[in-house]
Design a protein around this motif. Structure first.
Motif, PDB file in Angstrom:
ATOM      1  N   VAL A  67       0.877  -1.287   0.525  1.00 22.36           N
ATOM      2  CA  VAL A  67       0.042  -0.333  -0.206  1.00 22.36           C
ATOM      3  C   VAL A  67       0.538   1.201   0.205  1.00 22.36           C
ATOM      4  CG1 VAL A  67      -1.444   1.024   1.493  1.00 22.36           C
ATOM      5  CG2 VAL A  67      -2.367  -0.577   0.902  1.00 22.36           C
TER       6      VAL A  67
ATOM      7  N   ASP B  10      10.730   3.170   5.173  1.00 24.68           N
ATOM      8  CA  ASP B  10      10.280   1.857   5.753  1.00 24.68           C
ATOM      9  C   ASP B  10      12.035   1.526   6.392  1.00 24.68           C
ATOM     10  OD1 ASP B  10       8.750  -0.269   4.609  1.00 24.68           O
ATOM     11  OD2 ASP B  10      10.907  -1.135   5.551  1.00 24.68           O
TER      12      ASP B  10
ATOM     13  N   LYS C 116      15.138  -3.566   2.034  1.00 26.01           N
ATOM     14  CA  LYS C 116      13.375  -2.622   0.880  1.00 26.01           C
ATOM     15  C   LYS C 116      14.404  -1.159   0.382  1.00 26.01           C
ATOM     16  CE  LYS C 116       9.560  -4.475   2.130  1.00 26.01           C
ATOM     17  NZ  LYS C 116       8.207  -4.304   3.518  1.00 26.01           N
TER      18      LYS C 116
ATOM     19  N   THR D  85      -0.895  -3.778   9.735  1.00 26.78           N
ATOM     20  CA  THR D  85      -1.397  -3.996  11.217  1.00 26.78           C
ATOM     21  C   THR D  85      -2.654  -5.340  10.926  1.00 26.78           C
ATOM     22  OG1 THR D  85      -3.663  -3.219   9.514  1.00 26.78           O
ATOM     23  CG2 THR D  85      -3.199  -1.572  10.865  1.00 26.78           C
TER      24      THR D  85
ATOM     25  N   GLU E 266      -4.633  -5.607  -4.256  1.00 31.33           N
ATOM     26  CA  GLU E 266      -3.335  -6.815  -5.489  1.00 31.33           C
ATOM     27  C   GLU E 266      -2.778  -6.931  -6.732  1.00 31.33           C
ATOM     28  OE1 GLU E 266      -1.290  -8.914  -2.209  1.00 31.33           O
ATOM     29  OE2 GLU E 266      -1.378  -7.317  -1.074  1.00 31.33           O
TER      30      GLU E 266
ATOM     31  N   LYS F 274      -7.865 -10.668   7.941  1.00 33.39           N
ATOM     32  CA  LYS F 274      -7.685 -10.317   9.093  1.00 33.39           C
ATOM     33  C   LYS F 274      -8.967  -9.123   9.194  1.00 33.39           C
ATOM     34  CE  LYS F 274      -4.850  -6.158   7.544  1.00 33.39           C
ATOM     35  NZ  LYS F 274      -5.523  -5.581   7.498  1.00 33.39           N
TER      36      LYS F 274
HETATM   37  P1  NAD Z   1       3.041  -4.729   3.770  1.00 34.84           P
HETATM   38  O1  NAD Z   1       3.710  -5.451   5.314  1.00 34.84           O
HETATM   39  O2  NAD Z   1       3.516  -4.702   2.997  1.00 34.84           O
HETATM   40  O3  NAD Z   1       3.871  -2.853   4.257  1.00 34.84           O
HETATM   41  C1  NAD Z   1       4.016  -2.429   5.113  1.00 34.84           C
HETATM   42  C2  NAD Z   1       6.058  -1.589   5.612  1.00 34.84           C
HETATM   43  O4  NAD Z   1       5.671  -0.482   6.563  1.00 34.84           O
HETATM   44  C3  NAD Z   1       6.260  -2.904   5.950  1.00 34.84           C
HETATM   45  O5  NAD Z   1       7.857  -2.558   4.287  1.00 34.84           O
HETATM   46  C4  NAD Z   1       7.325  -2.509   6.861  1.00 34.84           C
HETATM   47  O6  NAD Z   1       9.097  -2.712   7.040  1.00 34.84           O
HETATM   48  C5  NAD Z   1       7.259  -1.237   7.194  1.00 34.84           C
HETATM   49  N1  NAD Z   1       7.064  -1.002   8.631  1.00 34.84           N
HETATM   50  C6  NAD Z   1       6.135  -0.410   9.620  1.00 34.84           C
HETATM   51  N2  NAD Z   1       6.614  -0.370  10.502  1.00 34.84           N
HETATM   52  C7  NAD Z   1       7.356   0.856  10.327  1.00 34.84           C
HETATM   53  C8  NAD Z   1       8.245   1.982  10.643  1.00 34.84           C
HETATM   54  N3  NAD Z   1       7.535   2.363  12.169  1.00 34.84           N
HETATM   55  N4  NAD Z   1       8.357   3.029   9.899  1.00 34.84           N
HETATM   56  C9  NAD Z   1       8.943   2.533   8.796  1.00 34.84           C
HETATM   57  N5  NAD Z   1       8.693   1.394   7.801  1.00 34.84           N
HETATM   58  C10 NAD Z   1       7.537   0.991   8.808  1.00 34.84           C
HETATM   59  O7  NAD Z   1       1.686  -3.975   4.581  1.00 34.84           O
HETATM   60  P2  NAD Z   1       1.149  -3.681   3.059  1.00 34.84           P
HETATM   61  O8  NAD Z   1      -0.330  -4.765   2.169  1.00 34.84           O
HETATM   62  O9  NAD Z   1       0.899  -2.661   3.006  1.00 34.84           O
HETATM   63  O10 NAD Z   1      -0.493  -2.903   4.017  1.00 34.84           O
HETATM   64  C11 NAD Z   1      -0.655  -1.539   4.835  1.00 34.84           C
HETATM   65  C12 NAD Z   1      -1.948  -1.308   5.367  1.00 34.84           C
HETATM   66  O11 NAD Z   1      -2.133  -0.812   4.619  1.00 34.84           O
HETATM   67  C13 NAD Z   1      -2.516  -2.918   6.552  1.00 34.84           C
HETATM   68  O12 NAD Z   1      -3.003  -2.110   7.325  1.00 34.84           O
HETATM   69  C14 NAD Z   1      -3.173  -2.953   5.409  1.00 34.84           C
HETATM   70  O13 NAD Z   1      -4.371  -3.450   6.186  1.00 34.84           O
HETATM   71  C15 NAD Z   1      -3.898  -1.970   4.273  1.00 34.84           C
HETATM   72  N6  NAD Z   1      -3.973  -2.380   2.696  1.00 34.84           N
HETATM   73  C16 NAD Z   1      -3.489  -3.246   2.543  1.00 34.84           C
HETATM   74  C17 NAD Z   1      -3.834  -3.554   0.897  1.00 34.84           C
HETATM   75  C18 NAD Z   1      -3.415  -4.456   0.331  1.00 34.84           C
HETATM   76  O14 NAD Z   1      -3.615  -5.219  -1.040  1.00 34.84           O
HETATM   77  N7  NAD Z   1      -2.053  -5.027   0.236  1.00 34.84           N
HETATM   78  C19 NAD Z   1      -5.198  -3.053   0.792  1.00 34.84           C
HETATM   79  C20 NAD Z   1      -5.696  -2.054   1.215  1.00 34.84           C
HETATM   80  C21 NAD Z   1      -5.188  -1.800   2.562  1.00 34.84           C
END
Ligand code: NAD
Length: 433
Positions: free
Chosen positions: A11, A30, A35, A86, A155, A266
């Motif tokens: 995201v 990040d 990464k 999350t 995605e 989730k």
């Molecule tokens: P992800 O695990 O791919 O990415 C999260 C990133 O955050 C990781 O790279 C991690 O290293 C980084 N991170 C964590 N703590 C950090 C900090 N303090 N400082 C800097 N970087 C930090 O997760 P995602 O799939 O992108 O999902 C993120 C959020 O978006 C979630 O809440 C998810 O529910 C929501 N979301 C995801 C999607 C999807 O299709 N993946 C769609 C809509 C919403």
């Protein structure tokens, strides 16, 4: 506008790249050094169609950069987006908010001037207010606003979804924050994408309610598919006939092996938990979760039945392990239940997936990775079509049948028909037909 994106995962990275393409200056942050190193070298750490070219274009234009240094990234920012994970908290189904709150604390200590702190991560009701409380408690000297801006991209189609969303949801409490958010998203107004402004709590609820509704729709058609199998109906015809009704719509009516992925499992779990905590149980969603869990095991039974009751000593080719096509994401994929069950039942499992191997290797031990479906099918006793990648949609079934020891297919995505399989001399089972 100058924007900071905290979290450069599916995201955060897609949002950051697309915001920079709108013309904003974006710094993606990040904690994962690997990464950020990859991104700085021009490599995209995830598989998302079109992301590499869009990223390269905006880096070249000087609007997009990557860093692990949050303090530097926050300098002069008009808005800071929190896009960290999350995941489900171990044990109780609740969303784990530790990453969100840690990010809020870091922002609080490093912010130098007014900014809107925007939560893009999917978070339970009350989280945005808590983010605001954390920042205000740490930095009573600083002026800021909070905004809830849940993300709805899928995605595999993330760029198109971000650039042409059905709607953008923005929860705000001040005119100043609303004005900043309006400017950030102003390029979308040219494309007629409606922005739904609301309060923080409603914005948080919209995301969970929308995902739970979609998960329910999938689960509904999966149960109808079970009934179709018993009464001799064809679930694809049923879904087509239902979906033409505009009140229902045709999307999310494809029956299959159960929903998976990084969001629906989730988010349905979190919503059920939020409902319990507020004495407003979400009984439909609780049922959906239980039915979907059982669904994956039913798919194992289907394969067992196709193999005459046991897979012990059998060789099985599994086509597709990611939770859907066009992503490398394996989080909560049905394959993580189905493949280990086949391995546990004594099968020798050969797996093919166009993008799933990098994530899947650690998650699916004791399988053989192949790069070609025809090689995977050699001497196989059954073929299981689990993810409908384009690469698996036009297979030469007679050729597969010739390569197999016992030509048989469990088509868990209804890509082929019994006719196709009959012509190839293959035993065949699918879902809801
Ligand atoms: P992800 O695990 O791919 O990415 C999260 C990133 O955050 C990781 O790279 C991690 O290293 C980084 N991170 C964590 N703590 C950090 C900090 N303090 N400082 C800097 N970087 C930090 O997760 P995602 O799939 O992108 O999902 C993120 C959020 O978006 C979630 O809440 C998810 O529910 C929501 N979301 C995801 C999607 C999807 O299709 N993946 C769609 C809509 C919403």
């Amino acid at each position: 506008m100058k924007l900071t994106m905290i979290g450069s995962g599916y995201v955060g990275l897609v949002s950051g790249v697309c915001f920079s393409d709108f013309g904003h200056t974006v710094v993606c942050v990040d904690k994962d050094v690997r990464k950020i190193d990859m991104l700085e070298a021009g490599e995209v750490p995830i598989y998302e169609p079109g992301l590499d070219a869009l990223m390269a274009r905006n880096v070249a234009a000087g609007r997009l950069s990557f860093t692990t240094d949050l303090a530097a990234a926050l300098e002069g920012a008009d808005a800071v987006f929190i896009g960290v994970g999350t995941p489900t908290r171990r044990g109780d189904g609740h969303a784990d908010l530790s990453y969100v709150y840690a990010a809020a604390e870091e922002i609080a200590t490093m912010l130098t001037g007014y900014a809107v702190v925007v939560t893009k991560s999917t978070v339970p009701v009350g989280t945005n207010r808590e983010v605001g409380r954390i920042i205000a408690a740490t930095r009573p000297d600083i002026s800021f606003d909070i905004a809830s801006n849940p993300e709805f991209l899928r995605e595999g189609a993330a760029i198109e979804d971000f650039m042409r969303p059905d709607r953008v949801v923005v929860g705000v409490e001040s005119d100043r924050a609303r004005a900043v958010m309006a400017e950030i998203y102003s390029p979308l107004s040219l494309r007629d994408a409606p922005i739904v402004y609301t309060d923080l709590e409603s914005a948080e609820m919209i995301k969970y309610a929308a995902n739970a509704f979609l998960a329910t729709k999938i689960t509904f058609i999966n149960e109808i598919a079970n009934l179709c199998e018993k009464v001799g109906a064809d679930v694809q015809a049923v879904a087509r006939g239902m979906g033409m009704d505009k009140r229902i719509g045709s999307k999310f009516l494809n029956s299959g092996p159960g929903y998976g992925g990084s969001c629906f499992p989730k988010d349905t779990n979190a919503l059920a938990r939020i409902g319990q905590e507020h004495a407003a149980p979400q009984r439909i969603v609780e049922q959906v979760i239980a039915i979907n869990d059982a669904r994956k095991r039913q798919m194992v039974d289907k394969v067992l039945e196709l193999c005459g009751g046991s897979v012990n000593g059998k060789r099985i080719a599994v086509l597709g392990v990611t939770f859907k096509p066009n992503t490398d994401d394996m989080r909560d994929a049905p394959a993580l239940t189905i493949v280990p069950a086949l391995v546990g039942g004594g099968a020798e499992v050969h797996v093919v997936d166009p993008q799933g191997r990098r994530e899947g290797e650690a998650l699916l031990p004791n399988v053989h990775w192949q790069s070609d479906p025809y090689v995977a099918a050699e001497q196989a006793d059954a073929l299981v079509l689990l993810t409908e990648w384009n690469e698996f949609r036009a297979l030469d079934l007679p050729r597969l049948a010739r390569a197999m020891r016992t030509p048989a297919m469990a088509d868990l995505r209804n890509v082929y028909s019994k006719d196709d399989a009959d012509k190839a001399g293959m035993a065949y089972t699918s879902v809801g037909r």
